[in-house]
Design an enzyme around this catalytic site. Structure first.
Site, mmCIF file in Angstrom:
data_model
loop_
_atom_site.group_PDB
_atom_site.id
_atom_site.type_symbol
_atom_site.label_atom_id
_atom_site.label_comp_id
_atom_site.label_asym_id
_atom_site.label_seq_id
_atom_site.Cartn_x
_atom_site.Cartn_y
_atom_site.Cartn_z
ATOM 1 C CG ASP A 58 -3.673 7.489 -1.023
ATOM 2 O OD1 ASP A 58 -3.531 7.995 0.104
ATOM 3 O OD2 ASP A 58 -3.274 6.341 -1.315
ATOM 4 N NE ARG A 60 -6.623 0.047 -1.588
ATOM 5 C CZ ARG A 60 -5.962 0.675 -0.616
ATOM 6 N NH1 ARG A 60 -4.642 0.623 -0.570
ATOM 7 N NH2 ARG A 60 -6.619 1.380 0.295
ATOM 8 C CD GLN A 90 -2.806 1.546 7.162
ATOM 9 O OE1 GLN A 90 -3.382 2.010 8.154
ATOM 10 N NE2 GLN A 90 -3.469 1.152 6.097
ATOM 11 N NE ARG A 137 0.390 1.214 3.479
ATOM 12 C CZ ARG A 137 1.360 2.025 3.819
ATOM 13 N NH1 ARG A 137 2.613 1.571 3.878
ATOM 14 N NH2 ARG A 137 1.156 3.290 4.103
ATOM 15 N N GLY A 138 0.288 2.380 -0.119
ATOM 16 C CA GLY A 138 1.073 3.599 -0.266
ATOM 17 C C GLY A 138 1.076 3.967 -1.737
ATOM 18 C CB ALA A 139 -0.078 7.024 -3.462
ATOM 19 C CG ASN A 162 -3.078 10.997 2.976
ATOM 20 O OD1 ASN A 162 -2.483 10.192 2.262
ATOM 21 N ND2 ASN A 162 -2.714 11.261 4.214
ATOM 22 C CE LYS A 163 -5.037 4.695 4.836
ATOM 23 N NZ LYS A 163 -5.929 3.740 4.141
#
Lengths: 344, 344
Positions: free
Chosen positions: B235, B90, B194, B49-51, B245-246
């Site tokens: 993101d 996603r 995370q 994960r993580g853009a 973002n998250k």
């Protein structure tokens, strides 16, 4: 549906009985407290929590201490010291000290006098909760246009947090009884998950629709227009309306302010501390960091990680649309006194 | 200290290898992805994960699909369909589709051509992260007076979220290398933690002081004056600067705004989506509610409780002090384009 009582006195066994909220929703266990250590431990470990419930525990705790003093032959100095241990078991909620202080002058009259006053506190708390719920529901229905109302709440403020009915959750129950609740968004309320564990459980019991969300989701749920009003309880309300409540509350208030929806605090007048000028004077309990670095008993952060774990935050009065007690709904400006909440 | 690579290509086995981030910090396991199902599953379950990391996965994923096509004798229609499955595994992070799209024109040149471009993406991402970290650190040191700086961050944006070094966490590392970090407040970042699991782990590896806190504590930590700047990744950044973002990021931004401290977004230019006018056009991934109502297989809410689980939120540009890419630091006003981030 049986009654849930977070706090009650068992006349047969002559002990204080607490529903062990650390075990909900998986188990509905009760803990009998026959000595001061058990009371203090229950308060510290959050077997019982919620400001109004702690008020009753403070009062009944004095009776527990007196019974132990009789059994063990304590002198008065020892009794007073142990009563003080109960009074100071947690620092932030004013109600615990308030409950102790209210019965302490009666100790010379014996346990029966103390118990009688503690029972009165319970009756008054229940009546106050019913009344503040009506006042809160009226205030919300006067300010919010949409029907039925979509409510966001943080932590737990229902039967489990009080001696019965609830404060912020009591307002939601009142709205529900009037047929005006579409959805409750319940913040899970980390680290100890009182929202996911307790509020979701109370919603189920009352048949109120509920979605549990991560605390981090609250701001976006509000900004996306899914919520009409947020309502929370309080652990201590300062004279100017600044309010200490469960960690995460002020973030909800900021989001309500940004979205232009009301943020309401609901609490009995026993939660108002007129001797505290404003929020900067409120002591915030710092709990063990391991409550954050573990989750449901499992370590989630690397070994040796440190957690920062303030149990409460302070919402400045300017972000609070209304504070509701059994006496009044006050819209605080942060400068003038909220004394109307206690009948001043 | 060994190198951590969230994403890399194993030339010997000819497979994509991902560090399984669902198992950190307890276990450092790697998953080899030799077919499209493994890539898609890894993206969906957040093994990776993580853009920025997802950008590399998109590019390498095309190579995985081509290898599978050769082995299994797919026609081009099947290959294109499976590449599309990776591209859409996603929805919110633009980088995944960006990585796929960048190598897709090269498929006619064979796997070697695709891999060569994927390796270029990795090199560029690492270089971009180093450069945006310098620009971000310069911006922060120019705006924040206190030394050393106390930084709050949300989610994870370091080695694990990128192909190396990090974005928001890269800025923190750059500040740390300059001797200017006093403390990192890491939001635990529910529901998948995370922050507690990954950012605390990266802080430990880098020797950066870190306190993990519940997401609900962020606003109060900021309002209490314990933080000088908050910095997060992204993101997807819309043309006007609105940033996905998250989940939980916008709450941090609101608290920074209330406290008068900067809220900074750091991301490589691959995260900027100039075709998205503003945040209202960004699709927010809604993940399964059980991620909120359970943890590690343990139910934390009553049986049958429903969870609301948006994976991201959108922070309006007006709450963002600066967006930093490898090309520029832009202070968005929410109206004009942030095109300077991509060199426009």
């Amino acid at each position: 549906m049986h009654d849930v009582r977070a706090v009650h006195w068992d006349d047969v066994r002559n002990v204080l009985v607490l529903l062990d909220q650390t075990k909900l929703p998986a188990h509905e266990d009760y803990r009998a407290c026959a000595d001061v250590d058990a009371v203090v431990d229950s308060v510290r470990r959050l077997v019982v929590r919620g400001a109004p419930a702690l008020g009753a525990v403070g009062a009944y705790g004095v009776a527990v201490a007196m019974n132990q003093a009789s059994r063990e032959g304590w002198d008065d100095a020892r009794l007073q010291a142990d009563i003080l241990r109960i009074r100071e078991a947690r620092p932030t909620a004013v109600n615990l000290a308030w409950g102790v202080d209210r019965v302490r002058p009666l100790t010379s009259g014996g346990v029966a006098a103390v118990l009688s006053e503690a029972h009165a506190i319970v009756r008054e708390d229940q009546a106050a909760n019913r009344e503040l719920s009506r006042i809160g529901a009226d205030w919300i229905l006067a300010r919010v246009e949409r029907r039925p109302v979509r409510v966001l709440t943080h932590c737990n403020t229902g039967d489990l947090a009080t001696t019965g009915w609830g404060t912020a959750f009591g307002v939601i129950r009142e709205l529900h009884e009037r047929g005006e609740v579409e959805m409750v968004y319940a913040d899970e309320t980390r680290p100890l998950l009182q929202g996911a564990r307790l509020t979701a459980w109370e919603c189920k019991r009352q048949g109120i629709p509920c979605l549990v969300q991560a605390d981090g989701a609250a701001a976006s749920t509000i900004l996306r227009g899914l919520v009409d009003v947020a309502i929370v309880g309080a652990d201590r309300i300062a004279r100017n309306g600044d309010t200490a409540n469960k960690i995460g509350s002020v973030g909800v208030a900021l989001a309500c302010d940004a979205a232009g929806i009301p943020f309401v605090v609901a609490a009995p007048s026993s939660t108002v501390d007129m001797s505290t000028p404003d929020g900067s004077y409120i002591e915030i309990e710092l709990r063990d960091g391991s409550e954050v670095t573990t989750y449901a008993g499992v370590s989630v952060a690397p070994i040796g990680s440190e957690g920062l774990n303030p149990a409460f935050d302070v919402t400045p009065a300017r972000y609070i649309s209304a504070v509701v007690s059994e006496r009044a709904a006050v819209e605080p400006d942060g400068v003038t006194s909220v004394g109307a909440l206690v009948g001043e």
